[in-house]
Design an enzyme around this catalytic site. Structure first.
Site, PDB file in Angstrom:
ATOM      1  N   GLY A  18       0.612  -1.542  -0.209  1.00  0.00           N
ATOM      2  CA  GLY A  18       0.169   0.072  -0.103  1.00  0.00           C
ATOM      3  C   GLY A  18       0.926   1.048   0.453  1.00  0.00           C
ATOM      4  O   GLY A  18       1.621   0.999   0.428  1.00  0.00           O
ATOM      5  N   ARG A  79       1.178  -4.999  -5.978  1.00  0.00           N
ATOM      6  CA  ARG A  79       1.477  -5.491  -5.167  1.00  0.00           C
ATOM      7  C   ARG A  79       1.659  -7.462  -6.362  1.00  0.00           C
ATOM      8  O   ARG A  79       1.225  -6.926  -7.072  1.00  0.00           O
ATOM      9  CB  ARG A  79      -0.222  -6.649  -3.963  1.00  0.00           C
ATOM     10  CG  ARG A  79      -0.422  -5.465  -3.271  1.00  0.00           C
ATOM     11  CD  ARG A  79      -1.297  -6.063  -2.443  1.00  0.00           C
ATOM     12  NE  ARG A  79      -1.164  -4.722  -1.086  1.00  0.00           N
ATOM     13  CZ  ARG A  79      -1.808  -3.787  -0.630  1.00  0.00           C
ATOM     14  NH1 ARG A  79      -2.475  -2.928  -1.677  1.00  0.00           N
ATOM     15  NH2 ARG A  79      -1.201  -3.427   0.302  1.00  0.00           N
ATOM     16  N   ASP A 110       5.372  -5.215   6.079  1.00  0.00           N
ATOM     17  CA  ASP A 110       5.996  -6.181   6.657  1.00  0.00           C
ATOM     18  C   ASP A 110       5.666  -7.042   5.280  1.00  0.00           C
ATOM     19  O   ASP A 110       7.038  -8.564   4.326  1.00  0.00           O
ATOM     20  CB  ASP A 110       5.414  -6.892   7.646  1.00  0.00           C
ATOM     21  CG  ASP A 110       3.642  -7.880   7.696  1.00  0.00           C
ATOM     22  OD1 ASP A 110       3.393  -7.095   6.626  1.00  0.00           O
ATOM     23  OD2 ASP A 110       3.334  -7.400   8.438  1.00  0.00           O
ATOM     24  N   THR A 132       4.541   2.369   5.467  1.00  0.00           N
ATOM     25  CA  THR A 132       3.338   1.818   6.324  1.00  0.00           C
ATOM     26  C   THR A 132       1.823   2.969   6.348  1.00  0.00           C
ATOM     27  O   THR A 132       2.601   3.501   7.503  1.00  0.00           O
ATOM     28  CB  THR A 132       2.604   0.824   6.282  1.00  0.00           C
ATOM     29  OG1 THR A 132       1.473   0.534   6.288  1.00  0.00           O
ATOM     30  CG2 THR A 132       3.970   0.398   7.432  1.00  0.00           C
ATOM     31  N   ASP A 134      -0.250   2.090   8.073  1.00  0.00           N
ATOM     32  CA  ASP A 134      -0.594   1.085   9.434  1.00  0.00           C
ATOM     33  C   ASP A 134       0.060   1.298  11.138  1.00  0.00           C
ATOM     34  O   ASP A 134      -0.403   1.217  11.721  1.00  0.00           O
ATOM     35  CB  ASP A 134      -0.978  -0.487   9.239  1.00  0.00           C
ATOM     36  CG  ASP A 134      -1.679  -0.243   7.820  1.00  0.00           C
ATOM     37  OD1 ASP A 134      -2.836   0.357   7.573  1.00  0.00           O
ATOM     38  OD2 ASP A 134      -1.728  -0.988   7.367  1.00  0.00           O
ATOM     39  N   ASP A 136       2.635   0.023  11.628  1.00  0.00           N
ATOM     40  CA  ASP A 136       2.470  -1.916  12.499  1.00  0.00           C
ATOM     41  C   ASP A 136       3.459  -2.837  12.421  1.00  0.00           C
ATOM     42  O   ASP A 136       3.189  -4.195  12.514  1.00  0.00           O
ATOM     43  CB  ASP A 136       1.009  -2.914  12.203  1.00  0.00           C
ATOM     44  CG  ASP A 136       0.821  -2.458   9.616  1.00  0.00           C
ATOM     45  OD1 ASP A 136       2.131  -2.041   9.656  1.00  0.00           O
ATOM     46  OD2 ASP A 136       0.888  -3.324   9.972  1.00  0.00           O
ATOM     47  N   ARG A 178      -7.296  -2.559   8.777  1.00  0.00           N
ATOM     48  CA  ARG A 178      -7.199  -3.803   8.222  1.00  0.00           C
ATOM     49  C   ARG A 178      -7.050  -4.750   9.379  1.00  0.00           C
ATOM     50  O   ARG A 178      -7.926  -5.262  10.258  1.00  0.00           O
ATOM     51  CB  ARG A 178      -7.281  -4.661   7.421  1.00  0.00           C
ATOM     52  CG  ARG A 178      -8.205  -4.445   6.215  1.00  0.00           C
ATOM     53  CD  ARG A 178      -7.811  -5.052   4.568  1.00  0.00           C
ATOM     54  NE  ARG A 178      -6.761  -4.792   3.994  1.00  0.00           N
ATOM     55  CZ  ARG A 178      -6.086  -5.098   3.238  1.00  0.00           C
ATOM     56  NH1 ARG A 178      -7.096  -6.014   2.134  1.00  0.00           N
ATOM     57  NH2 ARG A 178      -5.216  -4.090   1.975  1.00  0.00           N
TER      58      ARG A 178
HETATM   59  P1  ATP Z   1       1.162  -2.819   3.438  1.00  0.00           P
HETATM   60  O1  ATP Z   1       0.456  -3.650   4.588  1.00  0.00           O
HETATM   61  O2  ATP Z   1       1.114  -1.494   3.611  1.00  0.00           O
HETATM   62  O3  ATP Z   1       0.022  -2.650   2.290  1.00  0.00           O
HETATM   63  P2  ATP Z   1       2.655  -4.620   3.011  1.00  0.00           P
HETATM   64  O4  ATP Z   1       4.549  -4.782   2.102  1.00  0.00           O
HETATM   65  O5  ATP Z   1       3.202  -5.270   3.510  1.00  0.00           O
HETATM   66  O6  ATP Z   1       2.266  -3.156   2.977  1.00  0.00           O
HETATM   67  P3  ATP Z   1       1.967  -6.788   1.034  1.00  0.00           P
HETATM   68  O7  ATP Z   1       0.861  -6.410   0.135  1.00  0.00           O
HETATM   69  O8  ATP Z   1       1.799  -8.038   2.579  1.00  0.00           O
HETATM   70  O9  ATP Z   1       2.173  -5.085   1.068  1.00  0.00           O
HETATM   71  O10 ATP Z   1       3.256  -7.295   1.038  1.00  0.00           O
HETATM   72  C1  ATP Z   1       3.287  -6.307  -0.890  1.00  0.00           C
HETATM   73  C2  ATP Z   1       4.128  -6.942  -1.804  1.00  0.00           C
HETATM   74  O11 ATP Z   1       5.358  -8.429  -1.451  1.00  0.00           O
HETATM   75  C3  ATP Z   1       2.993  -8.550  -2.612  1.00  0.00           C
HETATM   76  O12 ATP Z   1       3.038  -8.012  -3.440  1.00  0.00           O
HETATM   77  C4  ATP Z   1       4.607  -9.257  -2.581  1.00  0.00           C
HETATM   78  O13 ATP Z   1       4.734  -9.335  -3.999  1.00  0.00           O
HETATM   79  C5  ATP Z   1       5.636  -9.608  -1.683  1.00  0.00           C
HETATM   80  N1  ATP Z   1       5.893 -10.180  -0.483  1.00  0.00           N
HETATM   81  C6  ATP Z   1       4.613 -10.217   0.385  1.00  0.00           C
HETATM   82  N2  ATP Z   1       4.599 -11.542   0.878  1.00  0.00           N
HETATM   83  C7  ATP Z   1       5.689 -12.059   0.335  1.00  0.00           C
HETATM   84  C8  ATP Z   1       6.695 -13.651   1.051  1.00  0.00           C
HETATM   85  N3  ATP Z   1       5.823 -14.078   1.933  1.00  0.00           N
HETATM   86  N4  ATP Z   1       7.415 -13.725  -0.523  1.00  0.00           N
HETATM   87  C9  ATP Z   1       8.023 -13.008  -1.815  1.00  0.00           C
HETATM   88  N5  ATP Z   1       7.431 -12.127  -1.492  1.00  0.00           N
HETATM   89  C10 ATP Z   1       5.783 -11.068  -0.428  1.00  0.00           C
END
Ligand code: ATP
Length: 339
Positions: A18, A79, A110, A132, A134, A136, A178
């Site tokens: 995000g 994503r 994360d 982020t 959040d 978090d 969320r």
């Molecule tokens: P936010 O929670 O603020 O949206 P975030 O970084 O946690 O941020 P995610 O959508 O969970 O957002 O992860 C972003 C991208 O990171 C995913 O679309 C994917 O490409 C990669 N990613 C997430 N989890 C994994 C994983 N376990 N292994 C490899 N790549 C991952």
């Protein structure tokens, strides 16, 4: 001073997950720190999806100009499910090698750190920056974007309070979150909300929501503000239950994506600049698989594995404070009732 000892010649920066206001100041800081150290910097567009596609652009002084005050992310974000697979991660690492990238700075939450960790297992040097709305990320007391998102929500809610007061209504406002209630909790404090619902805490609807409204009415109040984090349940259900139980005129406002936008606040510019600076320094020093974080006023770094194993819990004392100074407790005392 230009660093001539580092073996790092070229790094890539990406934003993933995000978007958050303040990602751009981090990117700017990464670019400028690279320039200072004599490292070439390229922007990888659309997060890991762009890495798989080899979608990169050179980032120089001019390309990073104006980013300190720009919301969103110039690099776009996305994503990418393919990157969650081992084949995707191997392809990502091969692309890094093909493009001559000695390291990657990834800005996100994360999920983004998990992606970076996977790249690191494929032999690529990586550093994560918490970005982020959040807030978090357990290893960091602050994540870039949180302050701006809070301010945006507060400004909108202040406006709502004016019209709710005029019409003597109860406002139920849904804010983002969320899985995490930090945004909702801070916004509730800053707006003087009567009650807040967060995903981390089970709510007793009768005691935690209806009773404060009842008591507030008894002392002459005619408008009420309830904040709901999106992961804590439906704001529409909350409004319906309040209306059915108390016959109060209720209105729901879902703030939605507006919370992600806007020029970054002073805090997000400052923290973002520090974290971007530190991230490039770590790569230049030959470190990898790290997350740069705020530890109060200090900027520190953790191993990604360790960072991902840490857990952040909701600040119970803030939740209790809302109840004590705004909700049931304060009103009960005012009426001479038992708390
Ligand atoms: P936010 O929670 O603020 O949206 P975030 O970084 O946690 O941020 P995610 O959508 O969970 O957002 O992860 C972003 C991208 O990171 C995913 O679309 C994917 O490409 C990669 N990613 C997430 N989890 C994994 C994983 N376990 N292994 C490899 N790549 C991952």
């Amino acid at each position: 001073m230009v660093n001539t000892t580092s073996k790092v010649r070229r790094i890539g920066v990406l934003t993933s997950g995000g978007d958050a206001p303040g990602m751009n100041p981090v990117v700017r800081s990464v670019v400028r720190t690279c320039l200072h150290l004599g490292i070439e910097c390229v922007g990888i567009r659309r997060g890991f999806a762009g890495l798989l596609a080899g979608d990169i652009r050179p980032l120089d002084y001019d390309a990073s100009s104006g980013l300190i005050r720009r919301g969103g992310t110039k690099l776009y974000t996305a994503r990418c499910e393919e990157f969650k697979t081992e084949a995707g991660q191997k392809k990502g690492a091969d692309t890094c090698k093909f493009l001559g990238l000695d390291g990657i700075v990834g800005i996100g939450g994360d999920g983004t750190f998990r992606g970076l960790q996977a790249l690191s297992h494929q032999g690529i040097s990586v550093v994560g920056v918490p970005g982020t709305i959040d807030n978090d990320i357990a290893c960091s007391t602050y994540t870039v974007g949180f302050d701006t998102a809070c301010n945006t929500a507060i400004e909108a809610i202040d406006r709502l309070q004016d019209t709710m007061q005029s019409h003597e209504r109860c406002s139920v406002v849904e804010v983002m979150g969320r899985h995490a209630g930090y945004l909702a909790l801070n916004v509730a404090v800053a707006c003087g909300a009567l009650a807040v619902l967060v995903p981390e805490k089970e709510v007793n609807f009768e005691e935690d929501i209806l009773e404060p409204i009842r008591r507030s009415r008894l002392v002459g109040r005619t408008h009420f503000m309830i904040i709901v984090a999106e992961g804590a349940g439906s704001a529409y259900d909350v409004a319906k239950r309040i209306h059915e139980a108390l016959s109060v005129d209720t209105r729901v406002t879902v703030l939605g994506h507006v919370q992600r936008g806007g020029s970054p606040s002073a805090q997000d510019r400052l923290v973002g600049t520090h974290l971007g600076y530190r991230a490039v320094q770590l790569l230049a020093e030959g470190k990898t698989n790290r997350v740069v974080c705020c530890n109060g006023e200090e900027y520190v770094d953790y191993d990604i594995e360790e960072a991902l194993s840490m857990h952040k819990t909701i600040d119970e004392s803030t939740y209790t404070m809302i109840q004590q100074i705004t909700g049931t407790d304060a009103l009960s005392r005012m009426m001479g009732l038992r708390v």
